[in-house]
Design a protein around this motif. Structure first.
Motif, PDB file in Angstrom:
ATOM      1  N   ILE A 142       0.627  -0.992  -0.094  1.00  0.00           N
ATOM      2  CA  ILE A 142       0.183   0.087  -0.381  1.00  0.00           C
ATOM      3  C   ILE A 142       1.145   1.407  -0.001  1.00  0.00           C
ATOM      4  O   ILE A 142       1.092   2.361  -0.752  1.00  0.00           O
ATOM      5  N   ASP A 143       2.290   0.912   0.830  1.00  0.00           N
ATOM      6  CA  ASP A 143       3.448   2.525   0.644  1.00  0.00           C
ATOM      7  C   ASP A 143       3.951   2.254  -0.866  1.00  0.00           C
ATOM      8  O   ASP A 143       3.196   3.912  -1.385  1.00  0.00           O
ATOM      9  N   ASP A 144       4.365   1.790  -1.623  1.00  0.00           N
ATOM     10  CA  ASP A 144       4.296   2.547  -2.676  1.00  0.00           C
ATOM     11  C   ASP A 144       3.061   2.967  -3.589  1.00  0.00           C
ATOM     12  O   ASP A 144       2.815   3.292  -4.222  1.00  0.00           O
ATOM     13  N   PHE A 145       1.709   2.090  -3.329  1.00  0.00           N
ATOM     14  CA  PHE A 145       0.632   2.651  -4.272  1.00  0.00           C
ATOM     15  C   PHE A 145       0.771   4.145  -3.248  1.00  0.00           C
ATOM     16  O   PHE A 145       0.377   5.140  -4.366  1.00  0.00           O
ATOM     17  N   SER A 146       0.707   4.328  -2.516  1.00  0.00           N
ATOM     18  CA  SER A 146       0.576   5.819  -1.796  1.00  0.00           C
ATOM     19  C   SER A 146       1.635   7.093  -2.012  1.00  0.00           C
ATOM     20  O   SER A 146       1.390   7.974  -2.355  1.00  0.00           O
ATOM     21  N   LYS A 147       2.353   6.438  -2.691  1.00  0.00           N
ATOM     22  CA  LYS A 147       3.229   7.333  -3.193  1.00  0.00           C
ATOM     23  C   LYS A 147       3.043   7.721  -4.374  1.00  0.00           C
ATOM     24  O   LYS A 147       3.906   9.359  -4.826  1.00  0.00           O
ATOM     25  N   CYS A 148       2.236   7.203  -5.471  1.00  0.00           N
ATOM     26  CA  CYS A 148       1.841   8.331  -6.519  1.00  0.00           C
ATOM     27  C   CYS A 148       0.478   8.962  -5.984  1.00  0.00           C
ATOM     28  O   CYS A 148      -0.318   8.487  -5.969  1.00  0.00           O
ATOM     29  N   ASP A 149       1.128  10.553  -7.073  1.00  0.00           N
ATOM     30  CA  ASP A 149      -0.247  11.595  -6.083  1.00  0.00           C
ATOM     31  C   ASP A 149      -0.776  11.806  -7.597  1.00  0.00           C
ATOM     32  O   ASP A 149      -0.464  12.014  -8.385  1.00  0.00           O
ATOM     33  N   MET A 150      -1.910  11.043  -7.263  1.00  0.00           N
ATOM     34  CA  MET A 150      -2.768  10.747  -8.610  1.00  0.00           C
ATOM     35  C   MET A 150      -3.290  11.626  -8.223  1.00  0.00           C
ATOM     36  O   MET A 150      -4.009  11.579  -7.357  1.00  0.00           O
ATOM     37  N   ARG A 151      -4.441  12.733  -9.029  1.00  0.00           N
ATOM     38  CA  ARG A 151      -5.575  14.334  -8.882  1.00  0.00           C
ATOM     39  C   ARG A 151      -6.337  13.997  -9.862  1.00  0.00           C
ATOM     40  O   ARG A 151      -6.032  14.031 -11.272  1.00  0.00           O
ATOM     41  N   VAL A 152      -7.426  14.545  -8.911  1.00  0.00           N
ATOM     42  CA  VAL A 152      -8.327  15.210 -10.329  1.00  0.00           C
ATOM     43  C   VAL A 152      -7.542  16.561 -10.904  1.00  0.00           C
ATOM     44  O   VAL A 152      -7.536  17.163 -10.249  1.00  0.00           O
ATOM     45  N   CYS A 153      -7.865  16.647 -12.681  1.00  0.00           N
ATOM     46  CA  CYS A 153      -7.363  17.618 -12.897  1.00  0.00           C
ATOM     47  C   CYS A 153      -8.389  17.869 -14.282  1.00  0.00           C
ATOM     48  O   CYS A 153      -9.549  17.731 -14.656  1.00  0.00           O
ATOM     49  N   LYS A 154      -8.307  19.734 -14.788  1.00  0.00           N
ATOM     50  CA  LYS A 154      -9.307  20.193 -15.313  1.00  0.00           C
ATOM     51  C   LYS A 154      -9.086  20.362 -16.840  1.00  0.00           C
ATOM     52  O   LYS A 154      -7.497  20.975 -16.284  1.00  0.00           O
ATOM     53  N   VAL A 155      -9.566  19.782 -17.619  1.00  0.00           N
ATOM     54  CA  VAL A 155      -8.552  20.442 -18.996  1.00  0.00           C
ATOM     55  C   VAL A 155      -8.927  21.702 -19.645  1.00  0.00           C
ATOM     56  O   VAL A 155     -10.448  22.580 -19.659  1.00  0.00           O
ATOM     57  N   LEU A 156      -7.826  23.136 -19.121  1.00  0.00           N
ATOM     58  CA  LEU A 156      -8.095  24.371 -19.197  1.00  0.00           C
ATOM     59  C   LEU A 156      -7.527  24.283 -20.527  1.00  0.00           C
ATOM     60  O   LEU A 156      -8.771  24.969 -21.579  1.00  0.00           O
ATOM     61  N   THR A 157      -6.497  24.248 -21.520  1.00  0.00           N
ATOM     62  CA  THR A 157      -6.601  24.058 -23.132  1.00  0.00           C
ATOM     63  C   THR A 157      -5.433  22.745 -23.655  1.00  0.00           C
ATOM     64  O   THR A 157      -5.907  22.369 -23.238  1.00  0.00           O
ATOM     65  N   CYS A 158      -5.928  22.785 -24.753  1.00  0.00           N
ATOM     66  CA  CYS A 158      -6.169  21.075 -25.088  1.00  0.00           C
ATOM     67  C   CYS A 158      -4.975  21.499 -27.037  1.00  0.00           C
ATOM     68  O   CYS A 158      -6.002  21.613 -27.945  1.00  0.00           O
TER      69      CYS A 158
END
Length: 648
Positions: A541-557
């Motif tokens: 679980i430690d390995d997993f929580s090292k990954c900082d995954m977050r919700v983002c909104k696409v501003l431009t593409c």
RNA sequence: CGCGGGGUAGAGCAGUUGGUAGCUCGUCGGGCUCAUAACCCGGAGGUCGUGAGGUUCAAGUCCCACCCCCGCAACCA
């Protein structure tokens, strides 16, 4: 009586997978040419086969969990099966894993070492360690690896080189003195301008980065460069002996009359191959023809109907001769052709069913109906007869001249012009009117005789292109039309000859019905099959929580310039500062449709440059393999989830 | 950036050394009935990528500029 020898080869197909209709075009084209040459009376040797070494095959075999030899045994057999499905008349199917071939390649390599045509040196370049590949200065993107964007370092590796540079002048001279050598002409200019004029560089002809190949006998950690291995098939199999006496067969057939190849490998056949042959002191092939490609629909491969086309499927749906006809007729001499189901059906109906099939059918039917099936030889009369006969007698010659320059599609057109003329002749002479009055009996006999003669000639000329159909025509006329000389003569059928039963050559297709059938065929055969990867080993679980995954909104593409795969995103990650991320999903999404979407990204990956742009993080996508093709869905969440929310 | 190939009727293509644009399919109309509603005849439909550019008596066809598409760019077969 033989008119002499004729040696034609196709490129050997790379045994990395099942060939699609585009690859299959080559063998059919070759077959048509060879059958035609045989009809003319040449002693033909037609060689094809598979190219079975190389890194890509080694990788594919590993992936499939089999040995490379097992892998190529199966793909080579599959390729051969397709060639057979197409009813091709090759004399020999060769494989580069044949021990005889491998031995000769080793001998050739040693011979070149002795003569100094091959020397040992160092291969230098920019090396990307993770990718295990060398790049030239010009290939680098911002000084980084074009594949992964990481640092490269100058590295060198021991390797053998062929003195290609030495042959620049000789090849140039040969090409200039033999204008027919490279066909079509456009390909020749490409070679001269791009390669010969600037001067050829020595060619690296050994590899140490993989081992699925023919080992260099004096230095077995090196494997012979696949092209030296593959190209040599044209001489090793007919019986060239690097050390010792060549076989009589080789002496008779080499040099080849034509190497038939795809336009993409012209360079190898017109620069490297001549150089190898010059170094061996062997004569050069008379001609290399780089044929165009057969494209399917939009050109882009997708599993949806009408795009990925395999020869065996098409044969199952339409029959061999219809497919042969299509590929031979629809591809112009020098530019690419297209194949779709719609066009295929159109050709079958208008050319094969209407013009050819119907002519044969109506003629044979009338012969039975009015003459009881027995032909009588009668004197022709009038301009209609003269016109038809003149065209019938001269068609063989015109077909021959088209074939001479490998204009196969035009050759077929000549035959169809004759068939059209014959249909017109039926209308002009109106045999059904003649049939009503016994007084016109002789004229009726003359008309039907002329039609049967015309069909005999057309059918005979069609043999190289539509062998099965030509046979059916012969059966209906109950005669053998394989004598070349007789195809330029009119009045060959004997008085009193009885024809066979009428038989439909090509059933006319009901387009909507057939379209539905085709769709059903593909839906059933290519129902999506998702390949699932095995589950990876456990992590904590430690390995997993090292990954900082977050919700983002696409501003431009937007698309990244010059890149096929990359999209550049500006994201709101909740920090208040915009974050730039590049993602290789341009094949699957258009930039404008992603603006405003709610996506997920890993933020704490080290920044990395791609195509000169910095990417800070990675967008999360779902990837799966469907029918061998990668499918990708960008993970998108409910828009009500706020930017910056952490996943866990 | 460079090199090569293309841009011609709704679709797919021909158009050699410059002389009023052709073919196949489709479409519309007519003819015929032997035949697989097939066959034959005729019509409609094109500013031949753009530039009211250049050469010429005459340009799709030669020259120039530009736009768009597709390949190739050397060790990935």
């Amino acid at each position: 009586m033989s008119k002499g020898k004729y040696y034609l080869s196709t490129a050997i197909a790379y045994a990395s997978g099942k060939p699609h209709i585009g690859n299959t075009y080559e063998i059919v084209l070759a077959d048509a040419i060879c059958r035609f040459k045989r009809l003319e009376g040449y002693d033909v040797y037609f060689q094809t086969g598979t190219d079975e070494h190389g890194q890509k095959i080694q990788e594919k075999a590993e992936k499939a969990g089999v040995t490379p030899q097992q892998y190529v045994d199966s793909t080579s057999a599959e390729i051969k099966r397709i060639w057979d499905v197409m009813n091709t008349s090759y004399d020999r199917f060769v494989r580069t894993t044949d021990p005889m071939h491998e031995k000769k390649i080793q001998e050739i390599f040693e011979k070149f070492l002795k003569t100094g045509d091959i020397y040992k040196s160092k291969y230098e370049g920019w090396y990307c360690t993770p990718c295990e590949s060398f790049w030239t200065e010009s290939q680098l993107v911002d000084g980084k690896c074009p594949d992964c964007g990481r640092e490269v370092k100058w590295a060198e590796e021991e390797a053998y080189f062929f003195r290609l540079s030495k042959y620049t002048e000789l090849i140039m001279k040969y090409i200039e003195e033999h204008p027919e050598f490279i066909q079509p002409e456009a390909r020749k200019n490409e070679m001269v301008n791009n390669f010969l004029r600037p001067g050829l560089q020595d060619l690296c002809v050994s590899r140490t980065s993989f081992n699925w190949g023919i080992p260099v006998s004096s230095d077995p950690k090196h494997v012979v460069y696949v092209w030296l291995d593959a190209l040599s098939n044209y001489i090793t199999f007919p019986g060239y002996e690097p050390e010792g006496e060549d076989s009589d067969f080789y002496k008779k057939y080499w040099p080849a009359d034509v190497h038939l190849i795809g336009k993409d490998i012209v360079r190898f056949h017109t620069l490297y191959w001549p150089a190898f042959l010059m170094a061996l002191g062997e004569p050069l092939p008379k001609q290399v023809f780089g044929h165009p490609w057969l494209l399917t629909g939009s050109g882009k491969m997708s599993k949806s109907l009408g795009n990925v086309l395999y020869a065996d499927d098409l044969v199952e749906l339409y029959g061999v001769d219809a497919v042969r006809y299509y590929v031979l007729h629809e591809i112009p001499f020098a530019s690419d052709g297209t194949l779709t189901h719609d066009l295929m059906m159109e050709r079958i109906n208008s050319d094969l069913a209407n013009i050819l099939g119907n002519l044969v059918n109506r003629t044979v039917s009338m012969t039975h109906k009015y003459l009881g099936g027995t032909l009588r030889k009668r004197a022709p009369e009038g301009e209609f007869d003269a016109d038809l006969i003149a065209l019938a007698k001269s068609t063989a010659e015109r077909v021959q001249s088209r074939m001479e320059s490998l204009h196969v599609a035009d050759a077929i057109d000549e035959i169809f012009a004759l068939l059209r003329r014959a249909n017109k002749y039926v209308d002009e002479t109106q045999p059904w009117v003649l049939g009503r009055d016994e007084a016109h009996r002789e004229r009726l006999e003359a008309v039907l005789y002329n039609l049967c003669e015309t069909i005999r000639i057309a059918g005979g000329l069609l043999k190289p292109f539509l062998p099965g159909t030509a046979e059916k025509i012969e059966r209906q006329l109950r005669l053998d039309a394989s004598d070349w000389e007789a195809l330029s003569e009119f009045g060959v059928i004997e008085d009193g000859h009885a024809v066979g039963e009428a038989e439909i050559l090509f059933q006319r297709l009901d387009i909507p019905k057939k379209t539905a059938e085709v769709e059903a065929f593909y839906a059933e055969k290519y129902a999506p099959k998702v390949e699932s990867d095995p589950v990876l080993p456990d992590v904590t679980i430690d390995d997993f929580s090292k990954c900082d995954m977050r919700v983002c909104k696409v501003l431009t593409c937007e698309n990244v310039k010059k890149s096929e795969k990359l999209l550049k995103f500006t994201l709101d990650d909740g920090s208040g500062k915009p974050r730039q991320i590049l993602s290789g999903i341009a094949k699957f999404y258009k930039p404008e449709e992603l603006v405003g979407k709610t996506v997920v990204a890993i933020l704490n990956l080290p920044p990395r440059k791609m195509m000169g742009q910095e990417s800070c993080g990675m967008l999360i996508s779902a990837v799966k393999i469907e029918n061998g093709e990668e499918k990708l869905n960008l993970l998108m969440l409910d828009d009500s989830i706020p930017a910056g929310a952490r996943l866990g």
